[in-house]
Design a protein around this motif. Structure first.
Motif, PDB file in Angstrom:
ATOM      1  N   ILE A  23      33.953 -82.264   5.734  1.00  0.00           N
ATOM      2  CA  ILE A  23      32.718 -82.499   6.464  1.00  0.00           C
ATOM      3  C   ILE A  23      31.635 -82.676   5.416  1.00  0.00           C
ATOM      4  N   LEU A  24      31.000 -83.832   5.451  1.00  0.00           N
ATOM      5  CA  LEU A  24      29.912 -84.131   4.528  1.00  0.00           C
ATOM      6  C   LEU A  24      28.641 -84.159   5.355  1.00  0.00           C
ATOM      7  N   GLY A  25      27.754 -83.234   5.082  1.00  0.00           N
ATOM      8  CA  GLY A  25      26.520 -83.133   5.838  1.00  0.00           C
ATOM      9  C   GLY A  25      25.323 -82.962   4.930  1.00  0.00           C
ATOM     10  N   PRO A  26      24.192 -82.621   5.514  1.00  0.00           N
ATOM     11  CA  PRO A  26      22.954 -82.530   4.746  1.00  0.00           C
ATOM     12  C   PRO A  26      22.995 -81.463   3.646  1.00  0.00           C
ATOM     13  N   GLY A  27      23.715 -80.379   3.869  1.00  0.00           N
ATOM     14  CA  GLY A  27      23.785 -79.323   2.850  1.00  0.00           C
ATOM     15  C   GLY A  27      24.497 -79.773   1.591  1.00  0.00           C
ATOM     16  N   LYS A  28      25.657 -80.390   1.758  1.00  0.00           N
ATOM     17  CA  LYS A  28      26.407 -80.872   0.594  1.00  0.00           C
ATOM     18  C   LYS A  28      25.663 -82.009  -0.099  1.00  0.00           C
ATOM     19  N   ALA A  29      25.044 -82.884   0.690  1.00  0.00           N
ATOM     20  CA  ALA A  29      24.270 -83.981   0.093  1.00  0.00           C
ATOM     21  C   ALA A  29      23.103 -83.420  -0.719  1.00  0.00           C
ATOM     22  N   GLU A  30      22.421 -82.436  -0.177  1.00  0.00           N
ATOM     23  CA  GLU A  30      21.290 -81.837  -0.897  1.00  0.00           C
ATOM     24  C   GLU A  30      21.771 -81.116  -2.150  1.00  0.00           C
ATOM     25  N   LEU A  31      22.910 -80.439  -2.057  1.00  0.00           N
ATOM     26  CA  LEU A  31      23.471 -79.758  -3.229  1.00  0.00           C
ATOM     27  C   LEU A  31      23.785 -80.768  -4.329  1.00  0.00           C
ATOM     28  N   LEU A  32      24.431 -81.880  -3.978  1.00  0.00           N
ATOM     29  CA  LEU A  32      24.714 -82.930  -4.968  1.00  0.00           C
ATOM     30  C   LEU A  32      23.431 -83.439  -5.614  1.00  0.00           C
ATOM     31  N   SER A  33      22.433 -83.686  -4.794  1.00  0.00           N
ATOM     32  CA  SER A  33      21.164 -84.205  -5.281  1.00  0.00           C
ATOM     33  C   SER A  33      20.502 -83.230  -6.259  1.00  0.00           C
ATOM     34  N   ARG A  34      20.514 -81.964  -5.918  1.00  0.00           N
ATOM     35  CA  ARG A  34      19.870 -80.964  -6.792  1.00  0.00           C
ATOM     36  C   ARG A  34      20.672 -80.721  -8.073  1.00  0.00           C
ATOM     37  N   ILE A  35      21.992 -80.740  -7.982  1.00  0.00           N
ATOM     38  CA  ILE A  35      22.798 -80.611  -9.201  1.00  0.00           C
ATOM     39  C   ILE A  35      22.510 -81.787 -10.123  1.00  0.00           C
ATOM     40  N   ASP A  36      22.377 -82.974  -9.547  1.00  0.00           N
ATOM     41  CA  ASP A  36      22.068 -84.160 -10.338  1.00  0.00           C
ATOM     42  C   ASP A  36      20.722 -83.994 -11.049  1.00  0.00           C
ATOM     43  N   ARG A  37      19.748 -83.469 -10.336  1.00  0.00           N
ATOM     44  CA  ARG A  37      18.400 -83.306 -10.903  1.00  0.00           C
ATOM     45  C   ARG A  37      18.337 -82.158 -11.914  1.00  0.00           C
ATOM     46  N   LEU A  38      19.029 -81.045 -11.626  1.00  0.00           N
ATOM     47  CA  LEU A  38      18.897 -79.834 -12.431  1.00  0.00           C
ATOM     48  C   LEU A  38      19.985 -79.660 -13.491  1.00  0.00           C
ATOM     49  N   GLY A  39      21.124 -80.345 -13.325  1.00  0.00           N
ATOM     50  CA  GLY A  39      22.214 -80.213 -14.283  1.00  0.00           C
ATOM     51  C   GLY A  39      22.908 -78.869 -14.237  1.00  0.00           C
ATOM     52  N   SER A  40      22.811 -78.188 -13.092  1.00  0.00           N
ATOM     53  CA  SER A  40      23.372 -76.841 -12.986  1.00  0.00           C
ATOM     54  C   SER A  40      23.685 -76.506 -11.529  1.00  0.00           C
ATOM     55  N   ILE A  41      24.893 -76.006 -11.304  1.00  0.00           N
ATOM     56  CA  ILE A  41      25.269 -75.573  -9.962  1.00  0.00           C
ATOM     57  C   ILE A  41      24.483 -74.324  -9.590  1.00  0.00           C
ATOM     58  N   SER A  42      24.358 -73.385 -10.518  1.00  0.00           N
ATOM     59  CA  SER A  42      23.648 -72.132 -10.202  1.00  0.00           C
ATOM     60  C   SER A  42      22.163 -72.383  -9.946  1.00  0.00           C
ATOM     61  N   ALA A  43      21.533 -73.271 -10.711  1.00  0.00           N
ATOM     62  CA  ALA A  43      20.108 -73.574 -10.491  1.00  0.00           C
ATOM     63  C   ALA A  43      19.918 -74.284  -9.151  1.00  0.00           C
ATOM     64  N   ALA A  44      20.829 -75.192  -8.815  1.00  0.00           N
ATOM     65  CA  ALA A  44      20.749 -75.890  -7.527  1.00  0.00           C
ATOM     66  C   ALA A  44      20.913 -74.892  -6.378  1.00  0.00           C
ATOM     67  N   ALA A  45      21.867 -73.980  -6.524  1.00  0.00           N
ATOM     68  CA  ALA A  45      22.101 -72.961  -5.493  1.00  0.00           C
ATOM     69  C   ALA A  45      20.867 -72.085  -5.318  1.00  0.00           C
ATOM     70  N   ARG A  46      20.293 -71.631  -6.424  1.00  0.00           N
ATOM     71  CA  ARG A  46      19.075 -70.789  -6.365  1.00  0.00           C
ATOM     72  C   ARG A  46      17.955 -71.510  -5.634  1.00  0.00           C
ATOM     73  N   GLU A  47      17.747 -72.776  -5.983  1.00  0.00           N
ATOM     74  CA  GLU A  47      16.681 -73.553  -5.355  1.00  0.00           C
ATOM     75  C   GLU A  47      16.893 -73.710  -3.847  1.00  0.00           C
ATOM     76  N   MET A  48      18.154 -73.727  -3.437  1.00  0.00           N
ATOM     77  CA  MET A  48      18.473 -73.891  -2.022  1.00  0.00           C
ATOM     78  C   MET A  48      18.572 -72.550  -1.289  1.00  0.00           C
ATOM     79  N   GLY A  49      18.434 -71.443  -2.014  1.00  0.00           N
ATOM     80  CA  GLY A  49      18.586 -70.131  -1.395  1.00  0.00           C
ATOM     81  C   GLY A  49      20.029 -69.843  -1.029  1.00  0.00           C
ATOM     82  N   MET A  50      20.950 -70.357  -1.810  1.00  0.00           N
ATOM     83  CA  MET A  50      22.387 -70.251  -1.544  1.00  0.00           C
ATOM     84  C   MET A  50      23.030 -69.465  -2.682  1.00  0.00           C
ATOM     85  N   SER A  51      24.067 -68.728  -2.382  1.00  0.00           N
ATOM     86  CA  SER A  51      24.761 -68.005  -3.448  1.00  0.00           C
ATOM     87  C   SER A  51      25.508 -68.994  -4.336  1.00  0.00           C
TER      88      SER A  51
END
Length: 125
Positions: A23-51
């Motif tokens: 299932i590809l939805g807005p959450g995964k799309a936003e996560l991809l976008s933020r990882i692309d911008r930040l270069g980090s899974i943990s930074a993208a997760a923090r920005e999204m309020g996600m573990s």
């Protein structure tokens, strides 16, 4: 679809199936976008309020589902670490955003009609 002051907002979830459903939805799309911008899974997760664990699980789901990984990552430590969105990941994000735009524009009249049929906020059940 959720109701906002500016009218309806489209949130699509695509069920992509081959050997295993994705299932590809807005959450995964936003996560991809933020990882692309930040270069980090943990930074993208923090920005999204996600573990970090949840973000990593979503990345793994996508990496397994697509023929090529959507994210390449390196472990942290003395050398740093980090993550980058692959060309496949960029294509996935591009196609998802294109579908969102297409549905939003071509379906604007239907979205407004559906929104008009919703129960007004605060009117109870």
């Amino acid at each position: 679809m959720s109701q906002t002051e500016g009218g309806p907002r489209l949130r699509i979830k695509l069920r992509l199936e081959y050997d295993s459903p994705l299932i590809l939805g807005p959450g995964k799309a936003e996560l991809l976008s933020r990882i692309d911008r930040l270069g980090s899974i943990s930074a993208a997760a923090r920005e999204m309020g996600m573990s970090y664990k949840r973000a990593w699980t979503l990345v793994e789901e996508m990496n397994i589902a697509f023929a090529e990984p959507v994210i390449d990552s390196a472990r942290g430590g003395a050398g740093g670490g980090g993550a980058r969105v692959t060309e496949t990941g960029r294509q996935v994000l591009h196609h998802y955003r294109t579908l969102e735009k297409l549905l939003r524009e071509a379906g604007a009249e239907d979205l407004q009609a559906l929104n008009a049929l919703l129960r007004p906020e605060g009117s109870g059940s």
